[in-house]
Design a protein around this motif. Structure first.
Motif, PDB file in Angstrom:
ATOM      1  N   GLY A 227      35.555   8.195  83.118  1.00  0.00           N
ATOM      2  CA  GLY A 227      35.599   9.328  82.752  1.00  0.00           C
ATOM      3  C   GLY A 227      33.951   9.666  82.254  1.00  0.00           C
ATOM      4  N   ALA A 228      33.273   8.518  82.030  1.00  0.00           N
ATOM      5  CA  ALA A 228      32.107   8.633  81.454  1.00  0.00           C
ATOM      6  C   ALA A 228      31.306   7.376  81.596  1.00  0.00           C
ATOM      7  N   VAL A 229      29.908   7.424  81.814  1.00  0.00           N
ATOM      8  CA  VAL A 229      29.027   6.366  82.276  1.00  0.00           C
ATOM      9  C   VAL A 229      27.748   6.435  81.138  1.00  0.00           C
ATOM     10  N   ALA A 230      27.148   5.142  80.729  1.00  0.00           N
ATOM     11  CA  ALA A 230      26.235   4.971  80.062  1.00  0.00           C
ATOM     12  C   ALA A 230      25.244   3.962  80.647  1.00  0.00           C
ATOM     13  N   HIS A 231      24.216   4.162  80.815  1.00  0.00           N
ATOM     14  CA  HIS A 231      23.088   3.373  81.314  1.00  0.00           C
ATOM     15  C   HIS A 231      22.072   3.141  80.282  1.00  0.00           C
ATOM     16  N   THR A 232      22.001   1.879  79.665  1.00  0.00           N
ATOM     17  CA  THR A 232      21.421   1.400  78.410  1.00  0.00           C
ATOM     18  C   THR A 232      20.374   0.279  78.792  1.00  0.00           C
ATOM     19  N   HIS A 233      19.384   0.070  78.050  1.00  0.00           N
ATOM     20  CA  HIS A 233      18.452  -1.218  77.932  1.00  0.00           C
ATOM     21  C   HIS A 233      18.481  -2.009  77.080  1.00  0.00           C
ATOM     22  N   PRO A 234      19.746  -2.583  76.811  1.00  0.00           N
ATOM     23  CA  PRO A 234      19.578  -3.770  75.856  1.00  0.00           C
ATOM     24  C   PRO A 234      18.682  -4.781  75.756  1.00  0.00           C
ATOM     25  N   LEU A 235      17.855  -4.967  74.836  1.00  0.00           N
ATOM     26  CA  LEU A 235      16.691  -6.022  74.649  1.00  0.00           C
ATOM     27  C   LEU A 235      17.206  -7.311  74.988  1.00  0.00           C
ATOM     28  N   SER A 236      18.277  -7.661  74.242  1.00  0.00           N
ATOM     29  CA  SER A 236      18.738  -9.181  74.148  1.00  0.00           C
ATOM     30  C   SER A 236      19.350  -9.457  75.735  1.00  0.00           C
ATOM     31  N   LEU A 237      20.164  -8.515  76.297  1.00  0.00           N
ATOM     32  CA  LEU A 237      20.426  -8.933  77.554  1.00  0.00           C
ATOM     33  C   LEU A 237      19.311  -8.936  78.688  1.00  0.00           C
ATOM     34  N   LEU A 238      18.603  -8.172  78.717  1.00  0.00           N
ATOM     35  CA  LEU A 238      17.338  -8.325  79.525  1.00  0.00           C
ATOM     36  C   LEU A 238      16.388  -9.409  79.038  1.00  0.00           C
ATOM     37  N   ALA A 239      16.346  -9.849  77.971  1.00  0.00           N
ATOM     38  CA  ALA A 239      15.781 -11.065  77.677  1.00  0.00           C
ATOM     39  C   ALA A 239      16.307 -12.360  78.224  1.00  0.00           C
ATOM     40  N   LEU A 240      17.698 -12.554  78.160  1.00  0.00           N
ATOM     41  CA  LEU A 240      18.329 -13.711  78.578  1.00  0.00           C
ATOM     42  C   LEU A 240      18.229 -13.609  80.301  1.00  0.00           C
ATOM     43  N   SER A 241      18.368 -12.456  80.969  1.00  0.00           N
ATOM     44  CA  SER A 241      18.088 -12.230  82.318  1.00  0.00           C
ATOM     45  C   SER A 241      16.521 -12.914  82.748  1.00  0.00           C
ATOM     46  N   ARG A 242      15.732 -12.867  81.756  1.00  0.00           N
ATOM     47  CA  ARG A 242      14.328 -13.297  82.408  1.00  0.00           C
ATOM     48  C   ARG A 242      14.173 -14.639  81.725  1.00  0.00           C
ATOM     49  N   ALA A 243      15.002 -15.250  81.044  1.00  0.00           N
ATOM     50  CA  ALA A 243      14.652 -16.555  80.406  1.00  0.00           C
ATOM     51  C   ALA A 243      15.139 -17.725  81.315  1.00  0.00           C
TER      52      ALA A 243
END
Length: 338
Positions: A227-243
């Protein structure tokens, strides 16, 4: 005739070749730094207001009278006064932007397509600025509109949005209410929203929708419970994906982590706003309520926008715990080996 600069535009673009030729929603916000003597001139300007910024494009050529728009060799020659090229006899830039923040002599605006340290000549309010009545109210209730406004503010306060990134939407039957392209989530207004037809993808009210609108539509088409969608830019998640090896979560011994990660899917890096990304996320939405997009961000779906934001906050909290745990373990190993 004499122009006097009132300040400088500070942007990420150091080379004219890297600077966009038109303002776009996916551009980062930038700051206008006024000389202190002009600070009183900002009185009564407000956050969220649209203004026209006049700049002096000091690196432009002044001997160009005919050119091909956007340097496209397939286009015929145009007189320079029929284009928006920076190269012209008097290289004055005209930019309609939205004020995101005002502090002392600094104004954060978006979007402003100029090279760093471009002189600013003047700032003027937009005449006949858009009315808060955008047509969206014909399709969605005040409660629906306010829920997106509050979700944007909440996400910004928690660091899930910065500048104009991210997007939010909700669905009512065959209609989708979604944030517009290039709007700051910290201060959403009705004019920052669009209404789209789910089946055709056409815009029924409001301005141009987010460049990720295709992804939202694909999710709604593939997952009827959304019923709803949120597209966010979580910093910790993004950092883990690059580490390191890019593993998001190694520590799964917490009950909350095990439960939360069952609903987390992942797609490889793709161009933002592309059809490939929209389809990939839509396919994952059949099985998962959260999809991490490598190098891009997190998309969560739920019955309402509050639920989608809750999911995003939950995963970012776990990611923050993961980051802290890894740092502490790394420090412990360093102490043991020293």
């Amino acid at each position: 005739m004499h122009f006097k600069s009132i300040g400088l535009a500070r942007t990420n673009y150091l080379d004219p070749e890297d600077c966009p030729r038109q303002g776009r929603g996916d551009m980062p916000a930038c700051t206008i730094e006024l000389d202190p003597e002009y600070a009183p001139g900002l009185h009564r300007l407000r956050q969220g207001q649209e203004v026209v910024v006049l700049t002096w494009m000091h690196l432009a050529r002044r001997d160009v009278y005919r050119l091909r728009p956007r340097n496209d060799p397939a286009r015929p020659l145009h007189g320079v006064f029929c284009t928006r090229s920076p190269h012209r006899p008097n290289p004055i830039g005209l930019h309609q932007v939205k004020i995101l923040k005002i502090h002392d002599c600094r104004i954060v605006v978006h979007p402003l397509e100029v090279v760093d340290k471009t002189p600013v000549v003047d700032i003027k309010p937009v005449l006949g600025e858009r009315s808060p009545e955008s047509g969206v109210e014909q399709y969605f209730s005040p409660e629906d509109i306010q829920s997106l406004v509050l979700a944007g503010r909440r996400g910004w306060e928690r660091g899930l949005f910065s500048g104009c990134n991210g997007n939010l939407s909700l669905r009512r039957g065959g209609l989708v209410l979604i944030t517009r392209s290039g709007c700051p989530k910290s201060c959403l207004e009705t004019v920052d929203l669009s209404v789209m037809d789910l089946e055709s993808g056409s815009t029924l009210a409001g301005g141009p929708a987010s460049i990720e609108s295709g992804m939202h539509l694909q999710i709604y088409k593939r997952q009827e419970k959304a019923g709803a969608v949120a597209h966010t830019h979580p910093l910790s998640l993004l950092a883990l994906s690059r580490a390191g090896e890019g593993v998001l979560f190694k520590k799964k011994d917490l009950f909350e982590a095990r439960a939360a990660l069952k609903g987390l899917g992942r797609v490889e890096a793709m161009d933002p706003g592309s059809r490939d990304l929209a389809r990939a996320v839509g396919d994952k939405a059949r099985e998962y309520d959260s999809i991490f997009m490598d190098g891009h961000g997190l998309t969560c779906l739920a019955g309402d926008i509050a639920g989608a934001m809750n999911r995003s906050e939950e995963l970012e909290s776990l990611a923050g715990l993961e980051v802290t745990t890894r740092l502490l373990e790394s420090q412990a190993l360093s102490l043991q080996s020293s």
